[in-house]
Design an enzyme around this catalytic site. Structure first.
Site, PDB file in Angstrom:
ATOM      1  N   LEU A 104       3.969   1.171   7.633  1.00  0.00           N
ATOM      2  CA  LEU A 104       3.936   2.605   7.928  1.00  0.00           C
ATOM      3  C   LEU A 104       3.144   3.342   6.858  1.00  0.00           C
ATOM      4  CD1 LEU A 104       7.568   3.300   9.143  1.00  0.00           C
ATOM      5  CD2 LEU A 104       5.602   2.379  10.370  1.00  0.00           C
ATOM      6  N   GLY A 149       6.146  -2.482   7.974  1.00  0.00           N
ATOM      7  CA  GLY A 149       5.846  -2.267   9.393  1.00  0.00           C
ATOM      8  C   GLY A 149       4.842  -3.269   9.945  1.00  0.00           C
ATOM      9  N   ASN A 172       9.558  -5.284   2.851  1.00  0.00           N
ATOM     10  CA  ASN A 172       9.764  -4.955   1.431  1.00  0.00           C
ATOM     11  C   ASN A 172      10.400  -3.586   1.217  1.00  0.00           C
ATOM     12  OD1 ASN A 172       7.595  -3.470   2.344  1.00  0.00           O
ATOM     13  ND2 ASN A 172       6.460  -3.597   0.439  1.00  0.00           N
ATOM     14  N   GLU A 173      11.024  -3.023   2.276  1.00  0.00           N
ATOM     15  CA  GLU A 173      11.494  -1.639   2.214  1.00  0.00           C
ATOM     16  C   GLU A 173      12.336  -1.310   0.985  1.00  0.00           C
ATOM     17  OE1 GLU A 173      11.030  -3.274   4.909  1.00  0.00           O
ATOM     18  OE2 GLU A 173      10.224  -1.953   6.448  1.00  0.00           O
TER      19      GLU A 173
HETATM   20  N1  CO8 Z   1       0.563   3.876   3.412  1.00  0.00           N
HETATM   21  C1  CO8 Z   1      -0.368   4.722   2.932  1.00  0.00           C
HETATM   22  N2  CO8 Z   1      -1.321   4.378   2.059  1.00  0.00           N
HETATM   23  C2  CO8 Z   1      -1.344   3.091   1.659  1.00  0.00           C
HETATM   24  C3  CO8 Z   1      -0.409   2.148   2.103  1.00  0.00           C
HETATM   25  C4  CO8 Z   1       0.583   2.582   3.041  1.00  0.00           C
HETATM   26  N3  CO8 Z   1       1.504   1.755   3.543  1.00  0.00           N
HETATM   27  N4  CO8 Z   1      -0.700   0.959   1.526  1.00  0.00           N
HETATM   28  C5  CO8 Z   1      -1.764   1.163   0.739  1.00  0.00           C
HETATM   29  N5  CO8 Z   1      -2.165   2.445   0.813  1.00  0.00           N
HETATM   30  C6  CO8 Z   1      -3.316   3.066   0.148  1.00  0.00           C
HETATM   31  C7  CO8 Z   1      -3.307   2.843  -1.361  1.00  0.00           C
HETATM   32  O1  CO8 Z   1      -2.495   3.788  -2.023  1.00  0.00           O
HETATM   33  C8  CO8 Z   1      -4.775   3.013  -1.671  1.00  0.00           C
HETATM   34  O2  CO8 Z   1      -5.077   4.378  -1.642  1.00  0.00           O
HETATM   35  P1  CO8 Z   1      -6.216   4.997  -2.631  1.00  0.00           P
HETATM   36  O3  CO8 Z   1      -7.477   4.245  -2.322  1.00  0.00           O
HETATM   37  O4  CO8 Z   1      -6.237   6.437  -2.293  1.00  0.00           O
HETATM   38  O5  CO8 Z   1      -5.706   4.731  -4.042  1.00  0.00           O
HETATM   39  C9  CO8 Z   1      -5.467   2.370  -0.458  1.00  0.00           C
HETATM   40  O6  CO8 Z   1      -4.491   2.413   0.600  1.00  0.00           O
HETATM   41  C10 CO8 Z   1      -5.888   0.943  -0.669  1.00  0.00           C
HETATM   42  O7  CO8 Z   1      -4.772   0.212  -1.148  1.00  0.00           O
HETATM   43  P2  CO8 Z   1      -4.903  -0.968  -2.211  1.00  0.00           P
HETATM   44  O8  CO8 Z   1      -5.959  -0.640  -3.197  1.00  0.00           O
HETATM   45  O9  CO8 Z   1      -3.534  -1.249  -2.755  1.00  0.00           O
HETATM   46  O10 CO8 Z   1      -5.425  -2.153  -1.273  1.00  0.00           O
HETATM   47  P3  CO8 Z   1      -5.301  -3.708  -1.558  1.00  0.00           P
HETATM   48  O11 CO8 Z   1      -6.201  -4.343  -0.550  1.00  0.00           O
HETATM   49  O12 CO8 Z   1      -5.494  -4.035  -3.001  1.00  0.00           O
HETATM   50  O13 CO8 Z   1      -3.777  -4.089  -1.199  1.00  0.00           O
HETATM   51  C11 CO8 Z   1      -1.795  -3.999   0.165  1.00  0.00           C
HETATM   52  C12 CO8 Z   1      -3.331  -3.987   0.127  1.00  0.00           C
HETATM   53  C13 CO8 Z   1      -1.285  -5.345  -0.310  1.00  0.00           C
HETATM   54  C14 CO8 Z   1      -1.374  -3.746   1.605  1.00  0.00           C
HETATM   55  C15 CO8 Z   1      -1.266  -2.910  -0.793  1.00  0.00           C
HETATM   56  O14 CO8 Z   1      -1.964  -1.702  -0.556  1.00  0.00           O
HETATM   57  C16 CO8 Z   1       0.203  -2.621  -0.624  1.00  0.00           C
HETATM   58  O15 CO8 Z   1       1.040  -3.396  -1.062  1.00  0.00           O
HETATM   59  N6  CO8 Z   1       0.520  -1.473   0.000  1.00  0.00           N
HETATM   60  C17 CO8 Z   1       1.887  -1.044   0.176  1.00  0.00           C
HETATM   61  C18 CO8 Z   1       2.452  -1.581   1.434  1.00  0.00           C
HETATM   62  C19 CO8 Z   1       3.861  -1.132   1.624  1.00  0.00           C
HETATM   63  O16 CO8 Z   1       4.690  -1.198   0.722  1.00  0.00           O
HETATM   64  N7  CO8 Z   1       4.174  -0.666   2.815  1.00  0.00           N
HETATM   65  C20 CO8 Z   1       5.501  -0.195   3.139  1.00  0.00           C
HETATM   66  C21 CO8 Z   1       5.433   0.910   4.128  1.00  0.00           C
HETATM   67  S1  CO8 Z   1       7.081   1.344   4.649  1.00  0.00           S
HETATM   68  C22 CO8 Z   1       7.270   0.629   6.186  1.00  0.00           C
HETATM   69  O17 CO8 Z   1       6.358   0.131   6.785  1.00  0.00           O
HETATM   70  C23 CO8 Z   1       8.638   0.651   6.853  1.00  0.00           C
HETATM   71  C24 CO8 Z   1       9.394   1.845   6.525  1.00  0.00           C
HETATM   72  C25 CO8 Z   1      10.723   1.940   7.220  1.00  0.00           C
HETATM   73  C26 CO8 Z   1      11.388   3.267   6.872  1.00  0.00           C
HETATM   74  C27 CO8 Z   1      12.826   3.288   7.095  1.00  0.00           C
HETATM   75  C28 CO8 Z   1      13.491   4.545   6.484  1.00  0.00           C
HETATM   76  C29 CO8 Z   1      14.872   4.828   7.035  1.00  0.00           C
END
Ligand code: CO8
Length: 297
Positions: A104, A149, A172-173
């Site tokens: 997400l 997600g 990984n939430e």
């Molecule tokens: N949402 C928004 N922006 C993101 C996300 C994301 N999920 N993931 C990465 N970005 C952004 C980064 O901040 C970065 O932004 P900027 O260029 O402005 O600094 C850009 O995307 C590129 O990211 P990276 O440089 O980190 O890219 P890499 O190729 O090095 O790494 C990864 C890719 C491994 C995917 C890494 O970005 C990462 O680990 N991202 C986080 C993923 C994550 O933790 N997602 C969890 C989302 S929560 C979810 O899906 C379920 C929620 C359920 C909610 C329930 C509540 C009740």
């Protein structure tokens, strides 16, 4: 043209033909039909009517994070494919190298409004109900990272092929200070069983492809270049089975989990908006966003 429907986004209504289109269209090109949304195009659908196999690619660089528009487009694409009687199978993949989906869009959850949170969550619910409840054979071609997600989307398919190497997958939430909703948990339980799900969810564990294979989170691990050919090969097995018998079996296996969400969609959306709006959760998300940015500096 009918009046706009309240509670449904204009993009979704336009794509379903309920209001005047703002760009969404289906173009026909034999043997491929491409359900595309000019000017948006964050979910690319290529339908091969000779094989009956559609390929759906997420296309939102840099990391295919799932925001309201992408989820709406995905939900509509799945709805259209389900209604297309020539379509028998769907491959879910990514147009962005190295990423399946980063899950997400965290920015949809950070400093958002309750109304936007509810709309966002409804779009996620609808896309997931369409995917997990699809009558099609669904296969995930995981050619990159697949956290949260992204992992949910992959797990919701019938079969998963993942690229070997540095990529990771998992829910990984808890690491973000948030909690995977009950239906994420249900899907994981149905995929890897109770004990592994308990560990995976509490720890917010991210697995390498080999680790994911060892706990049954993915079905096959191959070198990156072989992911798509492997998916195509596996599809042949699945498409040998008569659709009606397979669909009845799939529906019977998944109905309970689907009905659990269907019966409490609004309550679930409201819970999400209330939970995500808490100060403590907002602080955790803020810190997580900062940590993502810090990794790069
Ligand atoms: N949402 C928004 N922006 C993101 C996300 C994301 N999920 N993931 C990465 N970005 C952004 C980064 O901040 C970065 O932004 P900027 O260029 O402005 O600094 C850009 O995307 C590129 O990211 P990276 O440089 O980190 O890219 P890499 O190729 O090095 O790494 C990864 C890719 C491994 C995917 C890494 O970005 C990462 O680990 N991202 C986080 C993923 C994550 O933790 N997602 C969890 C989302 S929560 C979810 O899906 C379920 C929620 C359920 C909610 C329930 C509540 C009740």
């Amino acid at each position: 043209m009918a009046a706009p429907v309240r509670g449904m986004s204009l993009l979704r209504q336009a794509c379903l033909g309920l209001v005047r289109p703002t760009g969404a269209q289906v173009c026909t090109q034999v043997p491929y039909r491409c359900y595309s949304t000019p000017g948006v195009g964050q979910v690319q659908v290529d339908m091969n009517s000779e094989t009956g196999v559609a390929t759906v690619r997420l296309n939102r660089p840099p990391v295919n994070s799932l925001n309201l528009d992408v989820l709406t487009e995905l939900g509509i694409a799945l709805e259209k494919l389900d209604a297309d009687r020539t379509c028998r199978a769907m491959v879910l993949a990514s147009a962005v190298p190295g990423i399946f989906s980063a899950g997400l869009d965290i920015l949809e959850m950070y400093q958002s409004t309750p109304e936007r949170c509810v709309a966002f969550w409804r779009a996620l619910q609808d896309a997931w109900l369409g995917l997990y409840g699809s009558r099609l054979v669904t296969m995930a071609a995981i050619e990159g990272h697949s956290p949260a997600g992204g992992c949910l989307l992959a797990m919701s398919c019938d079969y998963r092929v993942m690229a070997d190497g540095k990529f990771q997958i998992g829910l990984n939430e808890t690491r973000l200070g948030i909690v995977a909703p009950f239906w994420f948990e249900d899907v994981m339980l149905n995929t890897i069983g109770h004990r592994e799900t308990e560990k995976a969810l509490q720890l917010g564990a991210m697995y390498s492809a080999q680790q994911a294979l060892s706990i049954g989170l993915v079905d096959k691990v191959v070198p990156l270049a072989e992911v798509m050919p492997t998916v195509q090969g596996e599809l042949k097995n699945w498409l040998q089975i008569p659709d009606a018998a397979r669909v009845i079996t799939k529906t019977s296996m998944r109905k309970q989990v689907l009905d659990r969400l269907r019966s409490q969609k609004e309550k679930d959306a409201q819970f999400f908006a209330d939970f995500i709006g808490r100060d403590s959760v907002q602080r955790s998300l803020g810190a997580y966003i900062a940590s993502l940015q810090k990794r790069k500096s």
